[in-house]
Design a protein around this motif. Sequence first.
Motif, short mmCIF file in Angstrom:
data_model
loop_
_atom_site.label_atom_id
_atom_site.label_comp_id
_atom_site.label_asym_id
_atom_site.label_seq_id
_atom_site.Cartn_x
_atom_site.Cartn_y
_atom_site.Cartn_z
N LEU A 293 -15.96 8.45 45.15
CA LEU A 293 -14.63 9.08 45.24
C LEU A 293 -13.74 8.30 46.20
CD1 LEU A 293 -13.00 11.43 44.18
CD2 LEU A 293 -13.76 12.76 46.14
N ARG A 294 -14.31 7.92 47.32
CA ARG A 294 -13.54 7.14 48.30
C ARG A 294 -13.05 5.84 47.66
NH1 ARG A 294 -10.20 7.81 51.61
NH2 ARG A 294 -11.38 9.53 52.45
N PHE B 105 -10.18 6.53 45.52
CA PHE B 105 -8.98 6.72 46.33
C PHE B 105 -8.42 5.38 46.78
CE2 PHE B 105 -10.60 11.12 47.85
CZ PHE B 105 -9.99 11.74 46.77
N GLU C 145 -6.64 3.80 44.08
CA GLU C 145 -5.33 4.45 43.89
C GLU C 145 -4.31 3.93 44.89
OE1 GLU C 145 -6.12 8.65 44.04
OE2 GLU C 145 -7.39 8.51 42.26
N GLU C 146 -4.77 3.83 46.13
CA GLU C 146 -3.88 3.27 47.16
C GLU C 146 -3.41 1.88 46.77
OE1 GLU C 146 -5.69 3.13 51.06
OE2 GLU C 146 -6.01 5.30 51.02
N HIS D 214 -15.10 5.13 38.74
CA HIS D 214 -15.11 6.58 38.85
C HIS D 214 -14.38 7.19 37.66
CE1 HIS D 214 -13.97 10.56 40.51
NE2 HIS D 214 -15.09 10.43 41.23
N ARG E 234 -12.13 9.35 37.42
CA ARG E 234 -10.66 9.41 37.53
C ARG E 234 -10.05 8.14 36.97
NH1 ARG E 234 -8.57 12.93 41.32
NH2 ARG E 234 -6.96 11.56 42.12
N ASP F 178 -1.25 12.02 44.99
CA ASP F 178 -2.65 11.90 45.43
C ASP F 178 -2.90 10.54 46.04
OD1 ASP F 178 -3.27 14.36 44.74
OD2 ASP F 178 -4.33 13.87 42.88
N SER F 179 -2.23 9.56 45.46
CA SER F 179 -2.49 8.21 45.93
C SER F 179 -1.35 7.73 46.83
CB SER F 179 -2.66 7.28 44.74
OG SER F 179 -1.56 7.44 43.86
#
Lengths: 1046, 471
Positions: free
Chosen positions: B362-363, B366, B369-370, B443, B445, B468-469
Amino acid sequence: MSLTILGLILAGLLFWLAPLLRRGLDRLTGVSRNQRASVLVLSLLLRGVVIGMIALLWLGLTQFRQTVPLETRARIDVLLDVSESLVHGDAPAVAEYLAAADRLSANIVRDLGVDADVRKRVFAEGSQELDRFANGLNAVRDLNGAATDLSAIVAETLAAGAGSPAQVIVLMTDGLTTRQGAEDPDQITQVLQLLAGGEVPVLVVPQNGNPAHRLERPDSPRFIIGEAQNLSLLRQGDLENRLVALPVDLAIKPQPEQRVAYLGALQGEAVQDLFRFACLDGDPVGTAAIIISEGADTVSCSPLILEQETEGAFVQMTLALDDAPEPVPQARIAQPVLPDNLQSRIIPAMAIPRVLWLDGGQQPIALIDTVMEELNWQIERVTPEDLPRRTGVDAAEPLDFFDFDLIIMTDLAPGQIGDGLSQQVLLGEVEDFVQRGGGLFIAGGDETFGVKGLAATPIAQVLPVNVDPKGSSGDPKVLAVGVLDVSASLFYKPETLDRAVNYIVESFAPLSEGSLVRVFGFSDEVHELVPLDTFQGVEALETQIRDALSLLAEEFERRRQLGLQPEGLAMYDALAETRRSLIMAQEAGLDLPDERRVLIISDGADPDLGAFLSWRVDEDGVFQRDNAPALAARLNSEDDFIINGIAMAYGEGSLPDAYTVLNSRDATLRQRFGIASEGFNALFNVSQAGGGYAYLDQFTIPIGQLARRMTTYKDEQIEEPSFNQQHRFFDGMPVRDYGVGAISGYSILSARDGARFILGQPGYQPEEGRPLDLALWTDWVLTRSPQSTAEGLIERAALGGRVSVLGTSLRDGGAEDSLSNNAIFQVALARALAWATRTDPRDAVGLELTRDSRNHMLLALDHQSIDPFAPTGFVAELFAVETGEPGADGATAEGKDTDADTDRGEPLARFELTGSERRWLGDFGPIRELPEVFELRIRGEGTDRQGRARAFEKSGLIRPALLHRQTEPLALDRGADLPSLRALALASGGTVLDPEDLAVPQALVQLDQTGTRERVWDLTWALVVLMITALIADYLIREYLSEAES
Amino acid sequence: MAEPMMARHAFPLLRLALGGLIALVLAFGLLVAQANRAQAQAFDPQDPYRRVFLDMMLTFTSSAERSEDWTNDWDSLRAARDLQEELRLCGTWYRTDLVNHLLEIMNSNKEDTNLLVAVSGILRAAVAFSRMDEEGGKLSLSVVPDDIIVREDIQVLIDYITRYMGIEDQYYASLWFGQVLMPRGLAPPGLADNWYPKAEFLVGDLERFIPFAETAFDSDFLDWPITAAMRLRRDDLASRLQARYDAARPYNITKLLFLESPTARAAHCQGLLQGVRDRLLQSSQLTAQAEAASTDVRFASWTLLLCGQFADSRRSARKQAWFRQSQRCGFRRESANVTDFYNAILSGSYLATEQRKNGEALRSAFTLEEIVAEIRQVLYLDSFTGMGHINIVLDEDIAMYMKHLHGIPPELRVVEGLLEEARENTDLAVRAWRAALDSEELHERWVITLQAWVEAGSSRVSIIDATDSAG
């Protein structure tokens, strides 16, 4: 002993040299004498005896001991009260009072029938021992008779008598400790404590005042003015004139026939119409005179209401007995001419209440204006946006809350006040205002009290009810996310970081079982400290955080060597990371609680404004700006997070609240606060946008309660509320007639400990919540002065408290069926406001103007401020007042320009009072040199809590001729305080004696005469006698020998 | 009698009041100027290069060319004053040089209308180029007579203009100036030897760069000639240049491209990293504030990235980017904004890979996404340079360095696809995303997102909540 030895040596020398001396003398004078054998023999005998005795004594027999029976004597202390409630040193018959005391004490001692040492003492505020009371005239004059310190004299007497075989105190007093004769239960309690146990019986001889023992015209009535009453005594109909209510008692020697007394009060130029009160045994309201019935000794009057419209802050009250009461009534007596048949007192008048109205709404509230107009109060409306500017140090005329008596807040949202610091400081000041006696009235809907409202502000501390936390019922599960700033500026300040960790731990401690917890550190990137999981207890949490931080310290050390120290907290990114917790919970398959809280603990000194702002480009390439507060607001509205913050200030220990810091003179504290405040404001903006609140380095509320949201009372409405119609709050309100159903109801309740639901709802329990859609909350936890009995307290609380809160907005449009248009509600509101206003002025100046024996006019000023106002000086100024001749009816000339604001010209006299803190004194000089009437203006100067100079002015008209002499007792004919005296005698095991009919208990003092004691004779003097005898004997023998020789 | 007295007294009062008023106005002006200054200093992503400067220059010269004597013309003077004010707010040495020189020319030739018109034409061309208007710019330049361009002061002016363009990442301007002036033999040496070849390398034709590569090596071209040669598959030239490079600087970065064995690369990295550490530490000791950024760690993030220290590389790159953004309009506020961003993105994608492999799925998602949010940001910033950096990132950084040193994990494929999409190679973009999907390691997502992107043939579909990102 050395003297004895010297004497012996001398005696020995003379003994042997005496014949030679004698012979020498005889030779010189040429006398020749005969000597006989008998003389020689006698002499030799004597010498032998003497030498023998001397030797005996010399060898050790210096004392002779003897056992004899013991005789004991009791100690009787006769204490005579010479305070001015009984006697005055200059009174013509004072010697008689003292002589009577001597006689009385002799009789009592005789009747006690024991051998006794009698000690006599006169007392008032001090005391003096005398051998006879009759000699005590000067002592009476020296002692300050204005008050009686009964406990001190009793304590002193007990101490002096300790160790005597028996002690009796004969106390001749009236039991009144003040000149006015006011009750003083504290004194009596102290005395009772001293005497409890009955070891030293007290024989109390009550002294009733005798006019002959006082100065001047004893037949004049005196008046006793009690403490200004609060409004509890008022009822419906008194609302227009409610401010100073003075209970007045007239004390008078019983008159053989009906008399008339006149009470006048001079306030400013105007003569007050004082005849709006009724006196028992007197005439009802509206007459000019008080009829004193034949034989009446006191007349109690209902509270005297002083008009507030007239100028001046002092009221000079006069009382006169009309010597020629017929025909009754004389019109009115305002300006009595003769000073010796009346007396006057100066009392402070309360100013017209000033009201500060903080109004957060736009449309006007006509109701408040109307009520204020009816009450004739001064009101100043300020918008909350204006507050920081108006109260700022650079404001031309800074707005000071303490200048007001009541603060009304309507529809005020703290956010309107400005940045976080301003909110905390100003609302903190309002809280302080209430704590120090100011009144507060708040009206507003649940928005006002709930989220973004007053819930977490300092105001919450004085709200009469606890604003219910949202979901407080049933101990909700909470998703609690802690964000700890681990930027270098905070991470490398161990004591501050440690405190920050403690804040998180303390905040999370009350989390309920099943709550989810996540704590992450944030600088410019995430450092997961406690991964999202169910709450395992506070110890485990703290261990996890501290372990993770020590690991982080190692990592930071590695980075430091690369020059990559952690950056400042990127607030925006931290919030974005917070939001990811929801996804994390989903991913981990945890039940996501509905209650979600964030606690951001950041470095208050390090506002990273760059990271506060953010920008992004969406998938279509469109540029978008964003900032942390906006993101926080989305977190609050979309994801139900409530965001709270604590901004850290470097250094040891938490900070007190902002208001206290700003008023502190601790430079270090202010510096810490100053450094941290900028970052605090940034954090506060975010917190407030996120529906919560931020604190500056202090732990206030556990996270479960942070940002409390009030449940709406409308959900819990009860169909037909019933009322306790006996309640005084409803006096005069047409509850019954009007039909309660017209409004859903009032309730007056307090959720605090010990509160009661005063309206008599059958079976109502406070924990059931508010049952009505309108609640007038009052707070009687904050008591009003003066204190009263428990019953009185509740009674007053029922009528209203200093903090009244209305759980609904007054902006309801004013339509016909609306609340604000309801007549009952309007009266209730006016009453609530009247009750909320404070009863003590900010600067209460008690003024005592007296005439002393030199006929000087003396001014004593007692200043009391409800806030820390430190007076540095008082200036008294005398201004001339042109008065017309009093009219035929005694009133001063009317229609004259008496505008107080006009230039009064140069003062006649001006001087500074001497003193410090509360008590200040001044001397106006001889009364004959003062004008007949003058205006006295007192100007007090000093510094307020923030060190700013502040001054106030009070003025009033004075007629020196109407001043009574300081020495006149005001408790005249009050008589002895028999209940207290009886209690005193009872506690000590003594009794109360009637001076007219002494019945002294015989067995009161028992002396034990069976003991023995040892008598010791000192034989040193015998030695001396022997030596003298030896000398005489020697002389005789020498005489004889010389004669024989010749 | 009284009135004259009053007047005598009134006059100083009036003067005093006036003086006070003036002081007040001045103070207010100062405050406003301060506020403007603060505003100008803040990083403005919507005009990161503050190109308003060029417009101001043009306003000035246009106004001057129309007036008979611009030193007496109010509009021109005001424009000149505005220009100087802009320099005060946001002046760098190369801007200051340029404006001073321009003013000197304008002042010493204020009666020579032809010259003024020519200067205006040159500036008009510069402005057009910076707005990616190739035709307009070239037209403006073509009407400037050769005899004026060859004048020494005009040569210096063009030199200053192209230096300004080069430093501020306006590569196309350098390119087009070169394309117009080089054939006419009118290019000043700075343009001919430096800015023009650099522009050819970055946004032009590599073949045209190569002739300069060999001659200009050892100037400040660094490793570009080597990688250019490699990209053109002229390995002999590349090896030759590398050998010369090695002789001059044993620890150079391009050497990594020639080392095949991981051990040898690791050994070489040791030397490189030591240099980086020394520089970083030195700079951190120079600064008093723990959080103050270093000043000369420009290439630290790149070196760290090449040597596989992804987390530190990303940290360093982001720190540099923030540092530069927080700088006032001045030196070092230039191109590195974009370069740092790209470095952070590349190292971030490997960081995401590492996190995924560590089990932090998950990290990792993320982080990715960043990174995607950052790509969108950097593409926005890069658009102000005419996408002057995207070629080197794709064709060199990823295709050569990353592929050779670390391989291409699915996360980098996502990045690659987005960049190719920006370069309008949609096919390549979709291919990259599909490759990422095929790895079946991402992931969930991201699987959903990539599927949507592949289906739409575009990343312009929002699946994941954008906030979210955020960040």
